[in-house]
Structures are given as C-alpha cells and as structure tokens.
Design an enzyme around this catalytic site. Structure first.
Site, PDB file in Angstrom:
ATOM      1  N   HIS A 238       1.363  -0.943  -0.305  1.00 27.16           N
ATOM      2  CA  HIS A 238       0.050   0.103   0.363  1.00 27.16           C
ATOM      3  C   HIS A 238       1.267   1.365  -0.440  1.00 27.16           C
ATOM      4  O   HIS A 238       0.252   2.305   0.016  1.00 27.16           O
ATOM      5  CB  HIS A 238      -1.293  -0.162   1.202  1.00 27.16           C
ATOM      6  CG  HIS A 238      -1.978  -0.964   0.965  1.00 27.16           C
ATOM      7  ND1 HIS A 238      -1.441  -2.467   1.758  1.00 27.16           N
ATOM      8  CD2 HIS A 238      -3.521  -0.998   0.414  1.00 27.16           C
ATOM      9  CE1 HIS A 238      -2.623  -3.082   1.647  1.00 27.16           C
ATOM     10  NE2 HIS A 238      -3.506  -2.117   0.917  1.00 27.16           N
ATOM     11  N   ASP A 311      -5.146  -6.028  -8.097  1.00 28.09           N
ATOM     12  CA  ASP A 311      -4.629  -5.218  -6.616  1.00 28.09           C
ATOM     13  C   ASP A 311      -5.548  -4.279  -6.914  1.00 28.09           C
ATOM     14  O   ASP A 311      -5.031  -3.516  -7.879  1.00 28.09           O
ATOM     15  CB  ASP A 311      -3.919  -5.179  -6.385  1.00 28.09           C
ATOM     16  CG  ASP A 311      -4.070  -5.622  -4.417  1.00 28.09           C
ATOM     17  OD1 ASP A 311      -4.496  -5.253  -4.253  1.00 28.09           O
ATOM     18  OD2 ASP A 311      -2.877  -6.153  -4.097  1.00 28.09           O
TER      19      ASP A 311
END
Length: 985
Positions: A238, A311
C-alpha cells in the site's frame, strides 16, 4: 403493456436480482441445454454463451473496455459521492463496483441506486476476508484467517466460506475478494500476517481450497490473492513496492501451492499483487502489470482460465511510478480482466482504446477480457444459482465457536496447571485491556473469582503494587488486544511488566487474546507463570471459549500454524485434557434440531398458562454439553419477577441425593461409611435398644426398611391452631435459635424430640418398597458426627466448593438477597406466611433448615453440574472426589425387579412404563424428584443430564397439575426424541 415497457420491466427485475433485493428463489431456471467448455475454467451452457455473445455484440469498443473497470464506492460517504459514482456507471458504463465502508442498510440502497443506472448489471465486489464486517459497521465478523488456519479443520473452513458467501449473496455482493492465499513466510510481514492461514504451504493450500469451495458453493465468486505470493515480504505494498526474492523453484514449491489448490477447487478469480519478483520477471515490472507473470505463470503454468484481477490500482506500490491512466492501461494490457480501484476511468478507457487503434493491443484481447466479465455476470446475476437461506445464525455461531476452540493453543503448562480442576482455591483474575467482559462472565459461571480489571499494563502495574497479592492463590492473567499488526507490540504494550508482580510461588496462567507473534522475542517468564495460552483474537466468542477451556470443559488440541520463534515453531502445541466440567454449547454441536427442542417451550407455555407453576428453569446437557439452559415465567403469578437462570429454587427431596447421598458416597470413599452398616452403628445414641438399631443403611436408603412414610411433626407443636410458645419464639436467643420462617425460631434442641418420635413409631415389619423421608433425619446426624461439622458445612467443603457450585446451599438467606430466591407455598396451617427463603418442608424447617431429606436450594445449572460430576463417576479431571466404583454402586438398582431404587437414587421402572421418567431413558438412569416441583435425571448410557426446577407449590401445595399434565416427562421425551433423531442421521 407495449414491448418496450415489457423489456424495461424485465431488465429492472434482473437488476433487483443482481442486487440481492429479490431472492434467487424467484428467478426461473433456464432450460437445460448442452454444456461446452470455454477458455474459462468451468463449464458453461449454450444459453450462457448465447447471452454473453449477444451482450458483447451490443457494446462499443469503449463499452467493452469499461466492463473491466471496478470502481471504489463508499455507501456512507453521502449523496454527493454516490451521485459521482452513479455518473460513472451511467456515462462511463463501468462494469462493476467494489464497496468499502458503510452499513447494511445504506449499502443495499446504494447497490440498488447503482444497478438501476447500469445498462448491464454491475458486478459488485467487496473485500470481506472476515465477512462483510470488514467493511460494514455493526455486523458480526468471522475469525481472521490466522485463527482459522490454527484451527486447521477443513470442514469448518469450508462452512465459514459458505456463510461468508451467503451473507454477501443476501446483500447483493457477487464477488468476495477472499481468501488470502499468501503463505506467511515472514513474521515481520506488515501487510499479510494475521490475514494468512499460516506459514506451512500445504496447510495454507488446504485451507485456501476449503474456503474457496465454501464461498463458491454460496453462489459468490471467490478471489484468491495475492498472486504470485505476498507472504515473504517486509514492506507494505500500500506504501511501496515490495520485493520477493524467491527462486522459481521456491515460488513453485511454496507460494504457488495455495493458488494451484484454489484453482483446482474452482475459484473463479485470482488477484495479482503489486510485487517485484525478479525470478519471474527480471525487468522489475510489478507483477500486477507483468504479462510474463500473468500469462506465463498464472495462465499457462497454473492453468487458470478465470478472471484475473489487479490489486487496487491506487496503491503506492504502482500509483506513484505510473500515472492514473497509464497504470490501468498497463494492468489491462498485462492480462487483468478487472481493473480494481482505478482513479481516472474516462482517461484510462481512452488510453486503452488508443492502444487498440494503434495496434499495440488487439481487439481480440479486449473481447476476451469483456467475455470473462460477462460470463461472471451471467453466472451470479442473470442465472443466479439457488442458495439455501435458512436462518444462518445458529450454525454461524457454532462454526465460529468451534474455530476458536480448535485454534486455542497451549505453549506452556508446567505441573499440569491447566485446566483448573478443584475450584475450592482462591482464584484471582487480572484482566488487562478493553472488551474483556465475555471472559470474565464465563469464568464466573464456573467459580467464585476475585477480579481486577485494568485498561493498560501501566495502570495494572501502578495499582497492583499497592495490593498484597495472595501467594497461595491461583492466578489468571488475561491480556486483550484489538490490534493484529506489529505496531505498539501488537497492541499489548509493556504487558510483561505485570508478570513481575506475581508472588514467586504462585500458580499463574497467562492468556493472550491477540496476535501470538507478540511472543517472538519472549522465551523467559517469571517462575509463577506455569501456563501460557494463545487465543489469537479478542472477540467475545474467543474469550467465552477460552474461559471454558481454562475450566476444563473441553480438550485443548491446537497447534501453531506459524512459527513464533525457535522455541515455539509451526506445529507446536501442548495437548490438554478437559476435566469433565459442563460445556456451554448449543444443539447444533450434537446435530440436534433446534426446531424440535422448541417443543419444550410449547410444553412449558401451556403449563404456565394452566397455572401448573408460575415459572421454571430447565437445563439439558448431552455428552457433557449444555444444549438447553432456559428460564421461563415468573417467581409468582401476581407481581412476580421474571425468572432468570440465576434464580434459586428450593429443590426439596432432591436434597437426598444432592446432599445426603453425595455426602455418604464421599464418606465411603474415605472408608468412613458402608451401606451394610446398621443404624445402631451409625447413630447409636438415638436408636440403641430400639428395633431401629438393626436396620441396615442399604434398606433405609432403598426405602424397604419398614419406616412409616411421613410424620407431621409440626402438628405436635401446635396449640389451638397456633404455634406452642414453649417450642417457638418470635426472637432469636440462646434457646430458640433455629429459624423456621420469618420471625419464628424453634428450640435449639427440639430436633431430639423429633428423632425420639421417629423411633417410637413402630416399623411395619415388611421388607417391601415404601417411600419414607424419616431415615434421613438419622443420616443427617451421622454425617455431622463422623465429619465433625454440620451437614451443610461438610457437603459445601467436600463437594460444592471443589465443583465451584455457587448457588447450591442450605440456608440461602445467609448468602443471597431474598429477591433471588423463588418463593414456595403460602403456608396457611403451620407458619401462616409466604415461605420465601426458608425450606418448604415443615420437618426440615423444624431442624433449622439443614436436614438430610430437604433444605437444599440451587439453580438448575448448579444441579446439572453436580449430576454431571456423578455422570463422570465422581471425578474432577484425574482427581477422585468420589471413587468410581462407589458411584456405580449407589446409582445401580439394588433389588430389581421388586424395588427399582438405587442407594438413595430413584430409578426408572423396570419396564420403563408408568414411572417417574419417560419410556425412552436407559435403565441405568438415576436421579430424584422434589415435592416443590423439581426433578433431575442423569442417563449414563445416553449421556443425558436433565434438570427441571419449579415452584409448583405456589401458592398452594395441593396443586398437582404439573403431574397431571406430565410436564416433566413430556419435556424429557422431547429431549430424547431430538437426540435419537440426530443419531439416526
């Protein structure tokens, strides 16, 4: 209605089906047609192909590309955000939405709003790794994958997956981005950790496949992630691009294994991670943007033909290096069928279109991406499968409880410290953290415990230093963390400082409700710490199960699914045997149909309506598991309080087995009593020189000694309908000090007169069965003489305290508030008042409330615990409070067929008909009933433990409706019918 209106209505119907607002039961199934294999990994019908090709033909190039875009949406962000999202659906014609934070109600409204705006129904996804609670507030959650992996029960995992799928399905969610298939090979992994099933590839593979099967069986698309494997990283994708330095062989033997199993199990989608994987793509291209990773390894090597999903494209691992449009185009070009969380749809679609027009991306690739999305939509929206939607709550509760039970792992248990067997020790519990009450409350169900509660270790250290901790006490220290990541020591802070305050020679158990990786650097503990349990999570269910395990209600069998350190490796876990205490469970654990047990409610409701009794308690345990624990009605018909499981009843003649017989069995175990002893040996001072002296204990206790059934002692103490003032007083003093009722005391020595009256009553001379209370007056005195204490003190010290019984007692007003005690009769003849907190039986009352035949009070749960102790042959774990052979002797029929009785215990009739039990019990069943409306039966063969307590004598003891309506035997019949029905399955 014109054709256009018909088409519009039909399409709106499909939208509602897709959103879950109309159940699949209303959707007509498509006629069966030949099935053929496509490039997908599952079989499709001709109808499916026909629908997909027809829809594809309607779409422009831009629309086909847009079907791959799954945009983020928050149902709690307000109308402005939803309006922006609806614009994307309506104008950009995106293919799907992934929903994040919200509530169930606004989620369904948002889904309906978006589906209504879509030309082709939207594919709705959600990250629901531990159920929709991951995103929706106020919803109960499932265990994290780390706990599920530790439980390592594939059937349970599949059920969890199914229930996750059902709750998604019911909300209109078509795709769950779960399970995590990453093998947690790096304990320092900041992003996977507790989200993984464990660190063993084979275990993770099996668990992943099971979860996939469950989700897919619920009609929801599972999505295994994060290919090619995010487990061996120490960076969060992230925030930055992690590198996995595995060789190709390591990927194949470790990381790929769960994905391979998931594909074989039928997963319909795989999410590709943002990772730098040099062995698979030396160019440094992130795996989510790498055609080499997706085409060569996922598609060709693993043979996956379903949906490939990127993702989230807003993650900094890729978003900072590539522009918002470029990252989406690269992922699409690399082979991703669904582009998750794109940040600029319009520009990204245009960029991809330009690539097609320039020839760097073929139309065939666009069509193939679009076809895969449309196939998915057909399967979960247009031809949505039927899903069973019975009330999922009971099974959901069971599988969650079973997961936490099996996951619970013991890392240390010196001197067999756990489970806690005898409960007649001082137990001190120190709880630290938030949300700790479930653990406390369940512990309290087993024993009287002193609790200290602190929110932080620092607060605990400060206050415990001011307390002189008992060195002889048993300590339970439970640490609670709602965090799972490494920050702030996994949320436990400086927890170990608390342990240093323990007395050196104490016996302490440490329980961690949170991530066991907090122990990575911990191998040394103070001497007092004898046991360490890891419970994985700080949920109410985990706490409640762990409390039961600490008390020995079930075995601890868990093993670590991860490596903590060199001392506690993957696969480590000490096996702890339970001690036979009752387990708080539910019918489903034993396969019993809860609907069948609802017949108990109907029986009780009719009885209360007929005024057979004002209220009652029922406890049923089968195989040591409580499957029914309920309270009904009120304490009194008028102005009564609602009965709870904590109310205490006068159990009347059950006192015989729960006190006197249990005491005699204990004394026999200590070689201080034998059933062949004569009354002249047991209480010579009261029977010497009388015909009573030659009566054997076994004949007295089986009611065949020829005693008269009952003597109304109280009538001999009345003058002109009032209490004799020479025998009774309105004040407690040195002469009159045995309480009979409120403001009534009897002479302290009057019991001697009562014994004299008994021995002056002639025996019948017959050795045949005739029930009588009278011998228990003598056994009461024998127990006092041989033990050197009152019978109430002896049974409390030797039996009730070791078992942790908290309500079973004589003289309840000395221990409990009167409101907790259920009143019995309005006595119009003897005491002339409502009997409330004093024994109902007049003779026992004249003994001062402590007698051998009556006087005991209890709730149903404590009585069930005592009966379970007898079903366990008098054992608490490895400790023999009563020898097994003694229990067997006393509970067996002594003189069948002429006399059905055991030694003190009642038994079923020999032919099981017209007796005190229903005819479904086994002949080995033993128990007793009580005049006040109580009964208890224990069946060793069927392992059934049944307790029913009521105050049927309120307000009038002549009310026998409970017997005429066969209330207790009919309830018992329902229990056995439910049990036998379950066994036949």
């Amino acid at each position: 209605m014109n054709r256009k209106t018909i088409r519009k209505t039909a399409f709106q119907f499909l939208l509602l089906v897709g959103s879950g607002l109309i159940t699949s039961a209303l959707v007509m199934k498509t006629a069966s047609k030949p099935v053929k294999k496509t490039k997908m990994s599952y079989a499709v019908s001709a109808d499916e192909d026909q629908w997909v090709e027809a829809e594809l033909a309607k779409l422009s190039l831009e629309d086909r590309i847009a079907q791959s875009f799954m945009v983020a949406c928050w149902s709690n962000k307000g109308k402005g955000h939803l309006a922006e999202t609806e614009t994307l659906v309506r104008e950009q014609k995106i293919g799907g939405l992934i929903f994040f934070q919200g509530e169930k109600e606004n989620l369904q409204e948002a889904i309906q709003q978006m589906q209504s705006a879509a030309k082709i129904p939207l594919l709705i996804g959600m990250d629901a790794e531990w159920g929709v609670a991951m995103r929706l507030s106020g919803e109960p959650r499932f265990p994290y994958q780390q706990a599920i992996g530790a439980a390592n029960d594939l059937k349970l995992t599949e059920k969890i997956g199914y229930h996750m799928g059902v709750e998604c399905n019911m909300l209109g969610i078509h795709m769950n981005f779960s399970p995590v298939a990453d093998v947690n090979l790096n304990p320092k992994n900041p992003v996977i950790g507790f989200r993984s099933f464990g660190s063993d590839p084979k275990t993770v593979a099996g668990q992943t496949a099971a979860m996939v099967r469950g989700i897919e069986d619920a009609g929801v698309i599972s999505c295994v992630k994060h290919f090619p494997g995010h487990g061996d990283t120490d960076k969060d994708s992230h925030l930055e691009l992690p590198t996995v330095s595995h060789s190709i062989s390591e990927f194949e033997s470790k990381d790929f294994l769960p994905f391979k199993s998931a594909i074989e199990a039928g997963t319909r989608s795989v999410m590709v991670a943002h990772l730098n994987v040099p062995a698979l793509d030396p160019s440094g291209t992130p795996s989510s943007l790498s055609k080499l990773v997706i085409e060569t390894y996922l598609r060709k090597k693993l043979g996956f033909k379903g949906l490939v999903i990127s993702d989230a494209l807003n993650m900094k691992a890729v978003s900072e290096k590539y522009g918002k449009s470029e990252v989406a185009a690269k992922a699409y070009d690399a082979g991703c069928d669904i582009l998750l969380f794109p940040e600029n749809v319009k520009d990204a679609v245009e960029l991809i279109k330009t690539k097609v027009e320039k020839g760097s991306l073929s139309k065939d690739e666009v069509n193939e991406h679009c076809r895969r999305v449309l196939h998915a939509k057909y399967q979960v929206i247009i031809h949505k499968p039927m899903v069973k939607r019975n009330d999922p709550a009971p099974e959901r509760k069971l599988i969650i409880n079973q997961t936490y039970e099996k996951a619970l792992v013991c890392l240390k248990n010196d001197q067999e410290n756990l489970p806690i067997d005898r409960l007649d020790k001082k137990i001190i519990r120190i709880g630290i953290g938030t949300h700790t009450s479930a653990f406390r409350d369940r512990l309290n169900d087993y024993a009287k415990i002193t609790h200290y509660k602190y929110y932080t270790p620092e607060e605990a250290v400060k206050h415990l230093r001011e307390i002189k901790l008992n060195p002889d006490a048993v300590y339970i220290l439970d640490f609670h963390s709602d965090a799972q990541r490494a920050r702030n020591n996994y949320g436990f802070s400086s927890w170990k400082k608390v342990l240093d305050l323990l007395p050196e020679n104490a016996y302490a158990s440490v329980i961690l409700f949170g991530n066991p990786l907090v122990l990575q650097t911990e191998t040394e503990f103070p001497k007092a710490v004898k046991s360490i349990l890891c419970a994985y999570e700080n949920t109410a269910a985990a706490q409640e199960r762990t409390a039961q395990a600490v008390m020995g209600a079930f075995d601890i069998t868990g093993k670590l699914a991860i490596e903590i350190n060199n001392q506690w490796k993957e696969g480590f876990g000490m096996q702890l045997k339970g001690n036979g205490r009752l387990k708080y469970s539910q019918p489903e654990e034993l396969g019993l149909n809860p609907a069948k047990l609802q017949e108990v409610d109907d029986i009780v409701a009719k009885a209360i309506e007929a005024k057979a009794f004002p209220g009652c308690q029922i406890v049923v345990a089968i195989d040591g598991k409580i499957i029914l624990q309920k309270a009904y009605g009120k304490t009194m018909y008028e102005n009564g309080d609602s009965i709870t499981n904590e109310h205490i009843y006068d159990i009347a003649s059950i006192t015989k087995i729960a006190s006197s017989i249990t005491a005699l069995m204990r004394l026999k175990t200590l070689n201080k009593f034998d059933v062949n002893m004569k009354l002249g040996e047991l209480t010579p001072e009261y029977v010497e020189g009388t015909e009573y002296a030659d009566l054997k204990a076994i004949d007295l206790l089986t009611h065949q000694a020829g005693l008269t059934p009952w003597i109304a002692f109280y009538k001999r103490t009345m003058k002109d309908g009032n209490l004799d003032p020479e025998i009774y007083s309105g004040k407690d003093n040195g002469i009159y000090k045995r309480a009979v009722a409120d403001n009534i005391w009897i002479r302290d020595d009057y019991w001697k007169t009562m014994l004299k009256i008994i021995v002056e009553t002639p025996l019948s001379g017959k050795k045949s069965y005739e029930y009588s209370d009278l011998s228990y007056y003598f056994f009461n005195k024998f127990i006092e003489r041989v033990s050197g204490m009152g019978q109430n003190e002896f049974v409390d010290k030797e039996i009730y305290q070791p078992l942790g019984l908290q309500t079973m007692t004589y003289l309840p007003l000395e221990k409990f508030d009167r409101k907790r005690i259920v009143p019995t009769e309005v006595d119009k003849d003897f005491r002339k008042q409502l009997i409330h907190g004093y024994v109902h039986d007049p003779g026992a009352a004249m003994m001062g409330g402590v007698a051998g035949h009556a006087g005991l009070f209890s709730n149903a749960t404590d009585l069930a615990a005592l009966m379970q102790f007898l079903l366990n042959k008098g054992q608490i774990g490895d400790q023999s409070v009563i020898k097994k052979e003694v229990v067997d002797q006393f509970t067996a029929c002594q003189f069948c067929p002429g006399n059905r009785r055991g030694i003190g215990f009642d038994k079923p009739t020999v032919d099981l008909k017209n007796g005190p039990t229903c005819d479904l019990v086994s002949p080995s069943t033993f128990g007793h009933s009580g005049f006040t409306g109580t009964i208890t039966w224990a069946d060793p063969e069927n392992k059934v433990n049944f307790v029913f307590l009521s105050n049927r004598v309120y307000p009038d003891a002549d009310n026998w409706k409970i017997t005429k309506m066969s209330v207790r035997t009919e309830i018992q019949r329902v229990i056995y019918e439910a049990l036998f029905e379950a066994r036949r399955k």
